[in-house]
Design an enzyme around this catalytic site. Structure first.
Site, PDB file in Angstrom:
ATOM      1  N   GLU A  56      -1.220  -6.881 -33.937  1.00  0.00           N
ATOM      2  CA  GLU A  56      -1.172  -5.681 -35.040  1.00  0.00           C
ATOM      3  C   GLU A  56      -0.788  -6.044 -36.294  1.00  0.00           C
ATOM      4  O   GLU A  56      -1.008  -5.511 -37.136  1.00  0.00           O
ATOM      5  CB  GLU A  56      -0.243  -4.841 -34.336  1.00  0.00           C
ATOM      6  CG  GLU A  56      -0.561  -4.336 -32.583  1.00  0.00           C
ATOM      7  CD  GLU A  56       0.013  -5.347 -31.685  1.00  0.00           C
ATOM      8  OE1 GLU A  56       0.481  -4.755 -30.616  1.00  0.00           O
ATOM      9  OE2 GLU A  56       0.045  -6.636 -31.944  1.00  0.00           O
ATOM     10  N   THR A 165     -19.492 -33.982  -2.962  1.00  0.00           N
ATOM     11  CA  THR A 165     -18.692 -34.282  -4.120  1.00  0.00           C
ATOM     12  C   THR A 165     -18.333 -35.487  -4.586  1.00  0.00           C
ATOM     13  O   THR A 165     -18.304 -35.969  -5.891  1.00  0.00           O
ATOM     14  CB  THR A 165     -17.292 -33.581  -4.054  1.00  0.00           C
ATOM     15  OG1 THR A 165     -16.681 -34.351  -3.052  1.00  0.00           O
ATOM     16  CG2 THR A 165     -17.402 -32.190  -3.831  1.00  0.00           C
ATOM     17  N   SER A 172     -18.614 -40.905  -7.876  1.00  0.00           N
ATOM     18  CA  SER A 172     -19.039 -39.514  -8.256  1.00  0.00           C
ATOM     19  C   SER A 172     -19.544 -39.304  -9.787  1.00  0.00           C
ATOM     20  O   SER A 172     -19.544 -38.181 -10.241  1.00  0.00           O
ATOM     21  CB  SER A 172     -17.837 -38.657  -7.967  1.00  0.00           C
ATOM     22  OG  SER A 172     -16.765 -38.751  -8.910  1.00  0.00           O
ATOM     23  N   ASP A 204     -10.515 -43.029 -10.145  1.00  0.00           N
ATOM     24  CA  ASP A 204     -11.270 -42.508 -11.358  1.00  0.00           C
ATOM     25  C   ASP A 204     -10.593 -42.686 -12.949  1.00  0.00           C
ATOM     26  O   ASP A 204     -11.039 -42.889 -13.656  1.00  0.00           O
ATOM     27  CB  ASP A 204     -11.569 -40.936 -11.478  1.00  0.00           C
ATOM     28  CG  ASP A 204     -12.662 -40.657 -10.165  1.00  0.00           C
ATOM     29  OD1 ASP A 204     -13.383 -41.464  -9.601  1.00  0.00           O
ATOM     30  OD2 ASP A 204     -12.583 -39.403 -10.004  1.00  0.00           O
ATOM     31  N   ARG A 211     -11.129 -32.554 -25.223  1.00  0.00           N
ATOM     32  CA  ARG A 211     -11.597 -33.659 -26.204  1.00  0.00           C
ATOM     33  C   ARG A 211     -12.717 -33.079 -27.076  1.00  0.00           C
ATOM     34  O   ARG A 211     -13.370 -33.606 -27.721  1.00  0.00           O
ATOM     35  CB  ARG A 211     -12.130 -34.944 -25.417  1.00  0.00           C
ATOM     36  CG  ARG A 211     -11.249 -35.648 -24.661  1.00  0.00           C
ATOM     37  CD  ARG A 211     -11.591 -37.097 -24.134  1.00  0.00           C
ATOM     38  NE  ARG A 211     -12.680 -36.764 -23.194  1.00  0.00           N
ATOM     39  CZ  ARG A 211     -12.390 -36.698 -21.957  1.00  0.00           C
ATOM     40  NH1 ARG A 211     -11.062 -36.484 -21.532  1.00  0.00           N
ATOM     41  NH2 ARG A 211     -13.282 -36.509 -21.010  1.00  0.00           N
ATOM     42  N   GLU A 300      -7.829 -30.027 -10.676  1.00  0.00           N
ATOM     43  CA  GLU A 300      -9.239 -30.851 -10.928  1.00  0.00           C
ATOM     44  C   GLU A 300      -8.922 -32.003  -9.940  1.00  0.00           C
ATOM     45  O   GLU A 300      -8.439 -32.932 -10.210  1.00  0.00           O
ATOM     46  CB  GLU A 300      -9.444 -31.291 -12.418  1.00  0.00           C
ATOM     47  CG  GLU A 300     -10.141 -30.162 -13.303  1.00  0.00           C
ATOM     48  CD  GLU A 300     -10.677 -30.968 -14.448  1.00  0.00           C
ATOM     49  OE1 GLU A 300     -11.726 -31.807 -14.258  1.00  0.00           O
ATOM     50  OE2 GLU A 300     -10.128 -30.581 -15.586  1.00  0.00           O
ATOM     51  N   THR A 304      -9.159 -33.198  -0.585  1.00  0.00           N
ATOM     52  CA  THR A 304      -7.832 -32.799   0.045  1.00  0.00           C
ATOM     53  C   THR A 304      -6.628 -32.018  -0.596  1.00  0.00           C
ATOM     54  O   THR A 304      -6.430 -31.131  -0.112  1.00  0.00           O
ATOM     55  CB  THR A 304      -7.248 -34.317   0.118  1.00  0.00           C
ATOM     56  OG1 THR A 304      -7.971 -35.258   0.745  1.00  0.00           O
ATOM     57  CG2 THR A 304      -5.793 -34.108   0.986  1.00  0.00           C
ATOM     58  N   LEU A 305      -6.750 -32.204  -2.008  1.00  0.00           N
ATOM     59  CA  LEU A 305      -5.613 -31.394  -2.476  1.00  0.00           C
ATOM     60  C   LEU A 305      -6.296 -30.145  -2.859  1.00  0.00           C
ATOM     61  O   LEU A 305      -5.713 -29.255  -2.720  1.00  0.00           O
ATOM     62  CB  LEU A 305      -5.244 -31.959  -3.970  1.00  0.00           C
ATOM     63  CG  LEU A 305      -4.284 -31.327  -4.905  1.00  0.00           C
ATOM     64  CD1 LEU A 305      -3.025 -30.942  -4.177  1.00  0.00           C
ATOM     65  CD2 LEU A 305      -3.950 -31.939  -6.175  1.00  0.00           C
TER      66      LEU A 305
END
Length: 385
Positions: A56, A165, A172, A204, A211, A300, A304-305
């Protein structure tokens, strides 16, 4: 043109302006404002960053003619309290605005309708509810945090057409193409925190930072907090997630003093949140992030998680990128959901399917809450927490 059509048109423009703050306003909500004399827009603005002018005030500063007697269209009820900036409700009153139209009321207990009442007391006509759903979609995390004390939780997944996956050995890179991976960067940019498991870090070694610039050409003013769920403090101090710009938090149940000190020396903040069986309590972790003013959290992580968060009823939204490939029956599944019967299946409502390059982005929300018989954490698999 009818007043209703005029109101909708101006509010739609205000929502478009609010979207420009998608990646920069946290922990504040994204808000846009349009000031108009009838059909003619005379000023507009949006909230750019926490601590800076609200939408505003931005609009009032941009006005090149007096706004007395005009209508202000705001995507969220103007604030009525002193925070880092003065109340917007007072600014509109002092400017002589005759009417204020809000898309929705502010769920913040410090506001919660008081902004509307203050303007009514000043003789200003007030309305709310114009494009309320569309405006609310800009701030799911802010609304949920204010109402429940928990953040909005998205789980991002990438899979092949046959629901896999990763290959059996865990590889992956890459299931999806470059356009989908760039789209994930935009998800990260709008998030306050990114949560992953130590298995993903060990296999990984991701950076989990933002980025790329956003669609509006504005680079996010902050990096999301990176959170690693690491029950036994297995993450090495050399992990790239620690070296990237921004803060890294490790949620653990472990008590290894030497490993904890090594991570602390590397700049990691440790959070001890043990569940009764010795793994990390995910619900407590998300509550902690909400107290830290995280509106939107992006998970991400591996099967499992991600599966543990779903089983615990902690997930508000699934973002699934599906690639037109087949990875075979030996590859790893999308989620660790060890259901034994059809009665246990988790229903989803698909809200959007969009082509992203050669892949598809599926947005879905759980429509039934799984009642967990185990704590809110994942069962360990090789390479997982």
């Amino acid at each position: 043109m009818s007043q209703q059509i005029t109101d909708v048109r101006h509010m739609a423009q205000a929502i478009g302006l609010a979207r420009r703050g998608l990646c920069t306003t946290a922990p504040n909500p994204r808000v846009g404002c349009v000031i108009a004399q009838g059909e003619r827009v005379i000023a507009s603005g949006f909230h750019r960053r926490a601590g800076q002018a609200h939408a505003e005030v931005e609009a009032l500063r941009a006005a090149r003619e007096p706004v007395r007697g005009a209508t202000a269209y705001v995507t969220l009820e103007p604030c009525s309290h002193h925070g880092r900036t003065p109340p917007c409700a007072d600014a509109l009153i002092d400017a002589g605005v005759a009417r204020v139209v809000s898309a929705s009321l502010d769920p913040n207990p410090l506001v919660a309708g008081s902004g509307l009442e203050r303007r009514r007391a000043a003789g200003i006509a007030v309305e709310s509810g114009i494009l309320e759903r569309e405006a609310g979609a800009l701030n799911p995390g802010f609304f949920k945090r204010m109402r429940t004390g928990m953040p909005w939780v998205r789980v991002k997944l990438a899979m092949s057409l046959d629901g896999r996956t990763a290959m059996a050995d865990g590889s992956s890179k890459w299931i999806t193409a470059a356009a989908a991976r760039a789209d994930v960067q935009r998800l990260r940019a709008r998030s306050c925190a990114i949560v992953t498991g130590v298995g993903t870090v060990l296999h990984d070694d991701p950076r989990l930072d933002v980025r790329i610039a956003t669609d509006e050409g504005v680079t996010p003013g902050r990096q999301p907090v990176r959170v690693v769920v690491d029950s036994q403090l297995r993450m090495p101090p050399s992990a790239r997630v620690i070296g990237a710009a921004g803060d890294t938090l490790v949620a653990t149940a472990g008590r290894d003093a030497a490993r904890a000190q090594a991570l602390a020396d590397a700049g990691v903040t440790l959070l001890h949140l043990p569940a009764p069986d010795g793994r990390v309590d995910l619900r407590a972790l998300l509550a902690h992030l909400a107290v830290a003013q995280c509106n939107e959290v992006l998970i991400e992580a591996g099967a499992t998680l991600a599966g543990a968060a779903l089983r615990a009823g902690l997930v508000d939204e699934l973002i699934i990128y599906m690639a037109p490939t087949l990875m075979g029956s030996a590859a790893r599944p999308l989620l660790d959901l060890p259901f034994a019967s059809m009665d246990e299946k988790l229903g989803l409502q698909i809200s959007d399917i969009t082509a992203v390059g050669s892949d598809w982005r599926i947005t879905a929300v759980p429509v039934s809450k799984f009642c967990p018989t185990e704590p809110a954490h994942g069962r360990p698999r090789p390479g997982a927490a």
